[in-house]
Design a protein around this motif. Structure first.
Motif, PDB file in Angstrom:
ATOM      1  N   HIS A 260      14.724  12.367   6.473  1.00 37.11           N
ATOM      2  CA  HIS A 260      14.316  11.785   5.283  1.00 37.11           C
ATOM      3  C   HIS A 260      15.583  11.714   4.243  1.00 37.11           C
ATOM      4  CE1 HIS A 260      12.064  12.150   1.333  1.00 37.11           C
ATOM      5  NE2 HIS A 260      12.765  13.247   0.851  1.00 37.11           N
ATOM      6  N   ARG A 264      17.540   8.264   2.280  1.00 35.79           N
ATOM      7  CA  ARG A 264      17.609   8.047   0.743  1.00 35.79           C
ATOM      8  C   ARG A 264      19.089   8.208   0.584  1.00 35.79           C
ATOM      9  NH1 ARG A 264      13.066   9.295   1.959  1.00 35.79           N
ATOM     10  NH2 ARG A 264      11.050   8.786   0.557  1.00 35.79           N
ATOM     11  N   PRO A 408      13.254   4.753   4.034  1.00 35.35           N
ATOM     12  CA  PRO A 408      11.891   4.995   3.660  1.00 35.35           C
ATOM     13  C   PRO A 408      10.921   4.205   3.587  1.00 35.35           C
ATOM     14  CG  PRO A 408      13.748   5.589   1.974  1.00 35.35           C
ATOM     15  CD  PRO A 408      14.196   4.598   3.150  1.00 35.35           C
ATOM     16  N   GLY A 411       6.266   2.953  -0.928  1.00 37.13           N
ATOM     17  CA  GLY A 411       4.897   3.389  -1.230  1.00 37.13           C
ATOM     18  C   GLY A 411       4.612   4.675  -0.998  1.00 37.13           C
ATOM     19  N   HIS A 412       5.169   5.271   0.096  1.00 36.88           N
ATOM     20  CA  HIS A 412       4.947   6.420   0.749  1.00 36.88           C
ATOM     21  C   HIS A 412       5.725   7.531  -0.034  1.00 36.88           C
ATOM     22  CE1 HIS A 412       3.922   9.480   3.615  1.00 36.88           C
ATOM     23  NE2 HIS A 412       5.176   9.832   3.957  1.00 36.88           N
ATOM     24  N   GLU A 413       4.860   8.431  -0.459  1.00 36.59           N
ATOM     25  CA  GLU A 413       5.344   9.640  -1.371  1.00 36.59           C
ATOM     26  C   GLU A 413       5.557  10.738  -0.420  1.00 36.59           C
ATOM     27  OE1 GLU A 413       4.528  12.336  -5.447  1.00 36.59           O
ATOM     28  OE2 GLU A 413       2.998  11.003  -4.597  1.00 36.59           O
ATOM     29  N   VAL A 414       6.443  11.369  -0.274  1.00 39.66           N
ATOM     30  CA  VAL A 414       6.756  12.620   0.391  1.00 39.66           C
ATOM     31  C   VAL A 414       6.806  14.004  -0.368  1.00 39.66           C
ATOM     32  CG1 VAL A 414       8.501  14.036   1.917  1.00 39.66           C
ATOM     33  CG2 VAL A 414       8.403  11.253   2.115  1.00 39.66           C
ATOM     34  N   VAL A 415       5.728  14.645  -0.181  1.00 38.60           N
ATOM     35  CA  VAL A 415       5.505  15.797  -1.008  1.00 38.60           C
ATOM     36  C   VAL A 415       5.562  17.114  -0.264  1.00 38.60           C
ATOM     37  CG1 VAL A 415       3.658  16.970  -2.665  1.00 38.60           C
ATOM     38  CG2 VAL A 415       3.973  14.517  -2.518  1.00 38.60           C
ATOM     39  N   ALA A 424       5.489  18.631   4.955  1.00 42.71           N
ATOM     40  CA  ALA A 424       5.360  17.367   3.830  1.00 42.71           C
ATOM     41  C   ALA A 424       3.693  16.922   4.027  1.00 42.71           C
ATOM     42  CB  ALA A 424       5.982  15.898   4.325  1.00 42.71           C
ATOM     43  N   ASP A 426       1.861  14.467   3.649  1.00 42.43           N
ATOM     44  CA  ASP A 426       1.270  13.127   4.407  1.00 42.43           C
ATOM     45  C   ASP A 426       2.211  12.862   5.216  1.00 42.43           C
ATOM     46  OD1 ASP A 426      -0.633  11.341   4.991  1.00 42.43           O
ATOM     47  OD2 ASP A 426      -0.007  10.127   3.480  1.00 42.43           O
ATOM     48  N   ILE A 428       6.178  12.485   6.846  1.00 42.04           N
ATOM     49  CA  ILE A 428       7.331  11.779   6.388  1.00 42.04           C
ATOM     50  C   ILE A 428       7.267  10.575   6.989  1.00 42.04           C
ATOM     51  CG2 ILE A 428       9.867  11.780   6.151  1.00 42.04           C
ATOM     52  CD1 ILE A 428       9.622  14.957   6.216  1.00 42.04           C
TER      53      ILE A 428
END
Length: 438
Positions: A260, A264, A408, A411-415, A424, A426, A428
């Motif tokens: 991840h 980035r 990445p 539109g996919h948010e890594v929380v 994460a 939802d 990674i």
């Protein structure tokens, strides 16, 4: 001097932990507000103190008692007693036995070719997809790490990895929801957890029985060492269960967060790829001895585990009063060292939220407090499998980064969320493409 912290509230602190999204984040917030030493409430610990200063942690490094209530959520995995809270006199010999296997280079080198096969099989499956197709890293890499630890601890890939991963999640989710009073647990969770636990125990029992008969399980260094040491069948099963649980969560998650971050920071990813090309040439996977020649890849992995430590915390119970700087902690107190808060302490990590692999050059490490980086814990209860986990993670990264680029998913948010490990919410999701592709 009185230790600062929030005012006590009803519910024993469960509500505050749940509102923060888990103990990782809650401890970060406490230390940001109250400083490096904080008192707080927590279910399973009548009196709790968290310490995020690596210099002060030196005074805790000798502690060898874990608080039983805090680790009670793991009780269902054990028949002969919760290994995580074994008394010191019993724990010492068991730990030495575990280290003789898990930390031994001959054992690592013997299993390395099989590990490389398993990683290559995953890479081949990813390569069959069209370039740029998104992959859920956590799902695939957690399953891979479970296959690897099964090969190591059970002698071969004899457990259905996907079912086993789901079974561990069912048991842990049910137990943690009870401990912290997490709302929203769906109906039927307790029954699913019982069935999952039965499946896990039966799977391990089959392998242990086969080992005793001289069958398929005979290739397990771990089971062999436990049998030779005269451990009871129940303790052998408990030890194998704990090894499977701890190893598959942490390694798969650590590699996922590393990819991840590299997605980035493409300049760091290119530097890793160049190092792999230089060391491996045209070979798709490293040999065991090649790992020592990949220092930048190791720095990247360590920096990723600083920013996203797989485990949430270590905890001990004081058996006598303990002085930490200006504070005196009474006997019987549960003392935490919160990995995330320690790793983001700005007094020891300038710009702590920035991804900077060069923090782990030998010179940088030598100039930093010894306990500023503790992803595997510290002292006599530190993780016995740390060296094995690092070897596995470095191998996985070497194979995948030699063959693929990771970007990445738009539109996919890594929380980050706490699910026994730093997960994460939802997954990674990243786009995976061949490095040979334009």
């Amino acid at each position: 001097m009185e230790i600062p912290g929030p005012e006590p509230c009803a519910g024993g602190g469960a509500g505050a932990v749940a509102a923060a999204g888990g103990l990782h984040v809650y401890q970060l917030r406490l230390h940001a507000e109250y400083g490096p030493v904080v008192r707080f409430q927590l279910p399973g610990a009548e009196s709790a103190v968290s310490v995020a200063d690596p210099v002060l942690l030196e005074a805790m490094a000798h502690l060898d008692r874990r608080p039983e209530g805090l680790f009670s959520f793991l009780d269902p995995f054990f028949e002969a007693g919760n290994i995580q809270v074994m008394p010191a006199g019993e724990h010492g010999p068991w730990r030495r036995l575990m280290l003789s296997v898990l930390a031994g280079r001959p054992s690592h080198e013997r299993h390395f070719p099989r590990f490389a096969e398993l990683v290559t099989e995953l890479a081949d499956r990813w390569a069959e997809r069209a370039d740029g197709v998104a992959v859920g890293l956590q799902k695939d890499l957690t399953t891979l790490s479970l296959r690897m630890i099964c090969a190591y601890a059970l002698g071969d890939d004899v457990v259905d990895p996907e079912r086993a991963v789901a079974a561990f999640e069912d048991v842990l989710t049910e137990q943690l929801s009870r401990l912290y009073g997490v709302p929203g647990r769906e109906r039927g969770g307790a029954e699913r957890a019982r069935e999952a636990l039965g499946h896990l125990r039966a799977s391990v029992d089959r392998v242990v029985a086969a080992h005793r008969r001289g069958g398929a399980g005979g290739r397990s260094d771990l089971i062999g060492a436990l049998v030779d040491a005269g451990e009871s069948p129940a303790r052998i099963r408990d030890t194998v269960m704990m090894t499977l649980l701890a190893a598959h969560h942490t390694t798969g998650v650590a590699v996922s967060w590393t990819l991840h971050l590299l997605g980035r920071h493409p300049e760091a990813a290119e530097r890793v790829a160049a190092e792999l090309d230089r060391v491996l040439g045209g070979r798709p996977a490293p040999a065991y001895g090649d790992l020592r020649r990949l220092p930048y890849l190791t720095m990247v992995l360590k920096e990723a585990m600083r920013l996203y430590p797989p485990g949430p915390y270590g905890a001990r119970e004081t058996t006598e009063s303990l002085t930490l700087g200006d504070y005196v902690i009474p006997a019987g107190t549960t003392v935490f060292y919160p990995f995330w808060a320690v790793h983001l302490n700005p007094e020891h990590w300038p710009d702590p939220e920035e991804f900077v692999p060069e923090r782990f050059t030998p010179e940088a490490v030598a100039g930093r407090a010894r306990l500023a980086y503790i992803p595997f814990g510290l002292g006599p209860r530190g993780c016995e499998g740390a060296q094995l986990a690092m070897m596995e993670a470095e191998l996985i990264l070497a194979v995948l980064l030699k063959r693929f680029r990771f970007r990445p998913e738009p539109g996919h948010e890594v929380v980050p969320v706490e699910r026994f490990v730093l997960w994460a919410a939802d997954d990674i999701r990243m786009r995976v493409s061949s490095r040979a592709a334009p």
